[in-house]
Write an enzyme that holds these catalytic residues in place. Structure first.
Site, PDB file in Angstrom:
ATOM      1  N   ASP A   1      24.330  32.701  32.755  1.00 29.05           N
ATOM      2  CA  ASP A   1      25.158  33.314  33.794  1.00 29.05           C
ATOM      3  C   ASP A   1      25.113  34.828  33.673  1.00 29.05           C
ATOM      4  O   ASP A   1      25.766  35.402  32.804  1.00 29.05           O
ATOM      5  CB  ASP A   1      26.597  32.822  33.650  1.00 29.05           C
TER       6      ASP A   1
ATOM      7  N   GLU B   1      29.773  40.987  40.082  1.00 33.01           N
ATOM      8  CA  GLU B   1      30.271  39.688  40.550  1.00 33.01           C
ATOM      9  C   GLU B   1      31.351  39.159  39.627  1.00 33.01           C
ATOM     10  O   GLU B   1      32.334  38.550  40.074  1.00 33.01           O
ATOM     11  CB  GLU B   1      29.107  38.692  40.628  1.00 33.01           C
TER      12      GLU B   1
END
Length: 774
Positions: free
Chosen positions: A423, A460
């Site tokens: 991620d 993000e």
């Protein structure tokens, strides 16, 4: 002679960089022409009533040569005109269907080539570079990843750009948690991961307010609303207390918000071995895939999307921002910190009070999980700083040949809490692999029908900030021109393909998955194993929450969207152990899953970008709307339905929408089968363009301009975030919210109002997809 023949020696025309330069260049050229014409005799030819001067020498041989040249030129012109006429006649003979078939064959050839271009060592190379250092948003290391992505985009031939924003980010300054025993002794928790990494940001919660709290502790399971209801039945109050909660069921920001609403003074979240270490019996990373006892999950606790100082508009350096007071009002209200299982063991073992319900027990090595409180108190001290910080989005563009003003966007974020191998950089590596293959296709003559935009987002992890700011800045263009947004956050966390999408994209996803070999079973396609793993449940789930960068595209603008990945959950999420070693050893040892993910992602993008008619299946959307309406019919009586509430307006709207979809399907069939003489070529192309515009605009009709009640930035009336879990998806969110409110207020009229809103949205979608005024 075409440009490819010339190669690097092709003659070039210099482009002036200003209007003044253009004027000067033209004047110089004209002067040169006048000078040359004055130096030699000229012959004047009348072409279409205009006199053209040609230089002419006077000797007889040169005059003969000149006449011969003129004769050759006339012959060449005639030949070109005859050839053009023949090609027009040829097209009339072969017709639209022949052209369309040849066009589709050409694109299919390039798509097959895209699949064949897969290289495992390329994604490994990308990952090694992207994960060599932690790169939290706003850091120098994060900016280095932006430069790396931009450089590769450029090397693959994409037109590349950068977009910076100044946004409010949050960083830790001081953190401590101390246990205060009745005898006066104290134990300070370590709050570190082993082995520590000096370059990694310490475990913290982004946007948590600074605070110093000393209080007794209450254990509240996963921190959901139902968990607090259970505590109420046990006569356990959290008012003024510090709540300890295990990660796992809902978004951490909602955990903190729910605790604050319940009266808690601070929140501690920990990763229980039951949820993140397989019960603690199978070993830990690096020997096993499981989160070590010192592992800690970082993350944001901000519940919004985008920069908190500019809600609804882009964070330009000199633009409007909310006041500090207004910003504080939308950020978390009580301090919180994440801790490891090792540190949680000290707190949980010190709690007394009633034994927790059986399903609240985890795998910490303690005799019983108790809800508390006392006799030990805990001091939580957190100091953080918030500052305006520069972030950077990177994008690469391959312009469309026929519809350059229609955009198919593929996006992934780069910033990571630590190394971010899974991620997000498994997704970044997949995006770069797609860019590499697209670059090779362009070298072999491919150009997409519609423009492809590859997007690399920043920040993000803090709250979808990079993508949201960009969408808010480009909202008017995207509302008209964006065909679809295809998101991959974590491309690979394990075996098995999963996807979430708006319903008109379901069939396309399945068609592409059928063409790709499953990376874990070469004898089967991805679709085969995907179908088997669904076990009869819907294969494609829905997008409505705020889990990744698709949120602004779908929820704010109404762009059809997809989120796809291999594997579901992975135990080292947002910890120091999300590194290349974990991915290579456990997540994707051969990188075959990552290659498959990039192939599926890129191929879906190619199908949408290159298909003559956008491959959207709205019949499936109508089916989904029926499922949700039936669910509302079931929910209403279960919640004390007032008999005046009726969902009949929605049923009527769906019926009309379905009839319109059938009409559109017939239009598509007619356009695909159109023969020579049935219509002018240009009329058919115009019909295709008009139909495509209706298909891409239909999703926009499901938006409400005013937004959802209490969540106005979210405007989609069919899919929205759950009010108790930002990661959760709610169908007909306005209706469900009104039902929840009516249980307290008794205002069932508001429920009926929301029913009418949904019905009107479906009717709007019907008008758009039909494409005729009513």
């Amino acid at each position: 002679m075409d440009a490819n023949h010339w190669g690097k020696h092709a003659p070039t025309l210099s482009e002036p960089d200003s209007l003044e330069a253009l004027t000067s260049q033209n004047e110089a050229t004209n002067s040169q022409r006048v000078f040359l014409s004055q130096q030699r005799p000229v012959m004047h030819l009348d072409i279409d009533g205009e006199s053209t001067a040609l230089p002419l020498k006077c000797c007889g041989l040169q005059r003969s040569f000149f006449k011969a040249c003129c004769g050759s030129t006339l012959i060449l012109v005639v030949a070109i005109l005859v050839g053009f006429s023949i090609s027009i006649v040829s097209f009339k003979l072969t017709g639209w269907s022949s052209w369309h078939e040849q066009d589709e064959q050409r694109f299919r050839h390039h798509h097959h080539h895209f699949v064949d271009l897969a290289l495992g060592h390329s994604v490994e190379r990308y990952l090694k570079e992207l994960t060599k250092a932690p790169h939290v948003a706003g850091s120098l290391e994060d900016m280095a990843t932006a430069d790396y992505v931009k450089g590769l985009f450029e090397s693959y031939g994409l037109r590349t750009g950068l977009k910076d924003y100044e946004v409010l980010l949050s960083y830790p300054v001081e953190r401590s948690i101390t246990l205060l025993f009745p005898n006066g002794s104290e134990v300070s928790l370590l709050l570190t991961e082993e082995p520590p990494n000096a370059k990694a940001i310490p475990p913290f919660h982004a946007y948590a307010p600074s605070g110093n709290v000393t209080e007794e502790v209450v254990y509240a399971n996963y921190g959901r609303q139902e968990d607090y209801s259970k505590l109420d039945t046990m006569n356990v109050s959290v008012s003024g207390k510090i709540v300890i909660v295990r990660y796992g069921a809902v978004f951490r920001g909602d955990v903190v918000s729910i605790a604050a609403n319940a009266g808690a003074s601070a929140v501690i979240l920990y990763s229980d071995p039951e949820d993140f270490a397989g019960g603690g019996k199978g070993g830990f990373f690096p020997d096993a895939e499981w989160l070590p006892p010192t592992g800690v999950q970082r993350g944001t606790v901000y519940q919004g999307s985008g920069d908190p100082t500019t809600p609804g508009w882009p964070s330009s350096p000199n633009g409007e921002r909310l006041s500090d007071v207004d910003v504080a009002a939308v950020l978390p209200q009580i301090p919180s910190l994440p801790i490891s299982a090792n540190d949680a063991l000290f707190i949980m073992s010190s709690l007394e009070g009633e034994v927790a319900p059986p399903d609240w027990h985890g795998a910490l090595e303690i005799p019983q999980y108790r809800v508390g409180t006392g006799p030990v108190k805990v001091n939580l001290d957190y100091k953080g700083m918030k500052k305006l910080t520069r972030i950077r989005n990177v994008y690469g563009i391959i312009e469309g040949s026929e519809e350059p003003d229609r955009y198919v966007l593929l996006g992934n974020h780069r910033d990571a809490w630590t190394f971010g191998a899974v991620d997000p950089n498994s997704g970044t590596a997949a995006l770069l692999e797609i860019a590499r293959r697209f670059g090779i296709l362009t070298q072999h003559g491919w150009q997409p029908r519609r423009t492809l935009v590859l997007c690399s987002w920043d920040a993000e992890e803090y709250g979808l900030i990079g993508s949201t700011e960009w969408v808010e800045e480009n909202i008017d263009l995207l509302a008209v021109k964006a065909v679809a947004y295809l998101n991959v956050d974590c491309a690979v966390v394990g075996p098995g393909f999963y996807a979430a999408a708006t319903p008109q994209l379901d069939m396309l996803l399945k068609e592409v998955a059928k063409e790709i070999d499953d990376p874990d079973s070469q004898e089967k396609s991805v679709l085969d194993t995907w179908t088997a793993s669904a076990k009869g449940k819907p294969m494609v789930t829905r997008l409505g929450g705020g889990g990744s960068d698709f949120t602004a595209f779908l929820q704010h603008v109404g762009v059809p969207s997809v989120d796809m990945y291999f594997g579901q959950d992975y135990p080292v999420y947002h910890s120091l152990y999300d590194n290349l070693q974990w991915l290579e050893k456990f997540g994707d040892p051969s990188f075959k899953r990552l290659i498959a993910a990039s192939t599926i992602w890129g191929l879906v993008g190619l199908r949408i970008a290159d298909s003559l008619i956008i491959p959207f299946d709205y019949r499936n959307y109508a089916d989904e709307l029926e499922v949700y309406t039936k669910a509302v019919e079931k929910i209403l009586p279960e919640n004390g339905l007032d008999e005046s509430v009726s969902v009949e307006p929605i049923w009527s709207a769906i019926q009309n929408f379905r009839a319109a979809v059938v009409q559109v399907e017939k239009e598509v069939e007619v356009l695909h089968k159109a023969k020579a003489g049935s219509a002018n070529f240009y009329e058919l192309r115009l019909s295709v363009r008009i139909l495509n515009d209706r298909l891409l605009q239909t999703e926009r009709a499901f938006l409400d301009r005013k937004g959802l009640s209490g969540a106005e930035w979210h405007k989609h009336l069919v899919y929205g975030p759950s009010k108790s879990d930002k990661y959760g998806v709610s169908f007909f969110p306005g209706i469900n919210g009104a039902i929840s409110a009516a249980l307290t207020s008794g205002n069932w009229g508001l429920v009926q109002h929301e029913v009418w809103k949904v019905a009107r949205a479906i009717e709007r979608a019907t008008v758009v997809i039909v494409g005729q005024l009513v």
